[in-house]
Design a protein around this motif. Structure first.
Motif, short mmCIF file in Angstrom:
data_model
loop_
_atom_site.label_atom_id
_atom_site.label_comp_id
_atom_site.label_asym_id
_atom_site.label_seq_id
_atom_site.Cartn_x
_atom_site.Cartn_y
_atom_site.Cartn_z
N ASP A 51 0.84 -1.20 0.00
CA ASP A 51 0.00 0.00 0.00
C ASP A 51 0.88 1.25 0.00
O ASP A 51 2.11 1.17 0.03
CB ASP A 51 -0.97 -0.03 1.18
CG ASP A 51 -0.27 0.14 2.53
OD1 ASP A 51 0.98 0.22 2.56
OD2 ASP A 51 -0.97 0.18 3.55
N ASP A 62 -0.78 -6.57 0.51
CA ASP A 62 -2.02 -7.31 0.24
C ASP A 62 -1.67 -8.50 -0.64
O ASP A 62 -1.06 -8.35 -1.71
CB ASP A 62 -3.04 -6.41 -0.47
CG ASP A 62 -3.59 -5.35 0.48
OD1 ASP A 62 -4.00 -5.72 1.59
OD2 ASP A 62 -3.60 -4.16 0.11
N GLU A 81 1.42 -7.27 7.57
CA GLU A 81 1.57 -5.90 8.08
C GLU A 81 2.91 -5.76 8.79
O GLU A 81 3.31 -6.64 9.57
CB GLU A 81 0.43 -5.57 9.04
CG GLU A 81 -0.96 -5.63 8.40
CD GLU A 81 -2.07 -5.34 9.39
OE1 GLU A 81 -1.75 -4.80 10.49
OE2 GLU A 81 -3.24 -5.65 9.09
N ARG A 83 -2.94 -10.85 4.05
CA ARG A 83 -2.08 -9.66 4.10
C ARG A 83 -0.89 -9.91 5.03
O ARG A 83 -0.89 -10.87 5.82
CB ARG A 83 -2.87 -8.45 4.61
CG ARG A 83 -3.26 -8.58 6.07
CD ARG A 83 -4.38 -7.65 6.48
NE ARG A 83 -4.63 -7.71 7.92
CZ ARG A 83 -5.36 -8.65 8.50
NH1 ARG A 83 -5.87 -9.64 7.80
NH2 ARG A 83 -5.54 -8.61 9.82
N ARG A 96 3.50 -0.14 4.61
CA ARG A 96 3.42 -0.86 5.88
C ARG A 96 2.51 -2.09 5.78
O ARG A 96 2.28 -2.78 6.77
CB ARG A 96 2.92 0.07 7.00
CG ARG A 96 3.91 1.19 7.32
CD ARG A 96 3.45 2.00 8.52
NE ARG A 96 3.29 1.18 9.72
CZ ARG A 96 4.29 0.78 10.50
NH1 ARG A 96 5.55 1.11 10.18
NH2 ARG A 96 4.06 0.07 11.57
N ARG A 97 2.00 -2.37 4.59
CA ARG A 97 1.09 -3.51 4.42
C ARG A 97 1.28 -4.09 3.02
O ARG A 97 1.38 -3.35 2.03
CB ARG A 97 -0.35 -3.07 4.64
CG ARG A 97 -1.39 -4.12 4.24
CD ARG A 97 -2.78 -3.63 4.53
NE ARG A 97 -3.79 -4.47 3.89
CZ ARG A 97 -4.89 -4.92 4.47
NH1 ARG A 97 -5.14 -4.60 5.72
NH2 ARG A 97 -5.75 -5.67 3.82
#
Length: 209
Positions: free
Chosen positions: A72, A79, A114, A112, A76-77
């Motif tokens: 993203d 998917d 994170e 996901r 920090r993420r």
């Protein structure tokens, strides 16, 4: 005109030759027909075997999971999604190297990764291994992903080690932060995979140290 006995005998021999020739031709016709039927049968069998092999290969391909990851805007993420649109991830378990001292993370439906799950532990592990706090290129953190997904309507479980690509930044007040880059397949594993996971991290840490 009446045939002589000699002529009658010759005529009989000629008729017998014709009968024999007819029998030979009949046997030959039956043999040719049999060969044609056999060729047709073997061709159909070969076709069925080939189609069966293609179907089996297609099934294996459809049930082989390859993950793609999209970071993203905050980095920090990640998917996660299958490369094949006909596959659907139901749940995942993410395991980290033992050096990070983290418990496994479970996700359901929303596949996901994170950075908040491991960034502090990763920074500490890097420091303990003598790694530089700031990276120039992409670093790699091996993780073990156990993914349960649907393929062809069948629930399948995949065990594989992936590298999380990441970078680190340092700031005077905020310390070291971790930015996620992507995901790449390292290997599929048959056992629980934790020993190989720890070995991979130890190799990276030892090389850096």
């Amino acid at each position: 005109m009446t045939e002589t006995p000699k002529e009658k005998a010759e005529s009989a021999r000629i008729r017998r030759r014709w009968v024999t020739l007819g029998e030979v031709l009949a046997v030959a016709a039956v043999a040719i027909s049999g060969l044609s039927l056999w060729n047709s049968y073997t061709e159909r069998q070969d076709e069925r075997i080939e189609k069966s092999g293609e179907a089996a290969r297609a099934t294996i391909a459809n049930r082989t999971l390859l993950l793609k990851a999209i970071a993203d805007r905050s980095a920090r993420r990640l998917d996660l999604a299958p490369l094949r649109p006909e596959q659907s991830i139901q749940s995942q378990t993410i395991r980290f190297p033992a050096a990070l001292g983290l418990s496994p993370i479970d996700t359901t439906g929303d596949a996901r990764i994170e950075s908040g799950w491991f960034d502090t532990a990763l920074v500490k592990a890097r420091r303990a291994a003598g790694m530089k706090p700031e990276t120039r290129g992409d670093e790699r953190l091996p993780v073990l992903l156990t993914t349960r997904y649907l393929a062809d309507g069948v629930l399948v479980t995949d065990h594989a080690i992936y590298d999380i690509g990441y970078a680190t930044d340092t700031a005077f007040l905020s310390g070291t932060s971790v930015r996620l880059r992507g995901l790449s397949l390292v290997a599929r594993v048959r056992d629980d995979g934790t020993k190989r996971l720890d070995s991979l991290w130890a190799g990276k840490a030892g090389k850096a140290g």
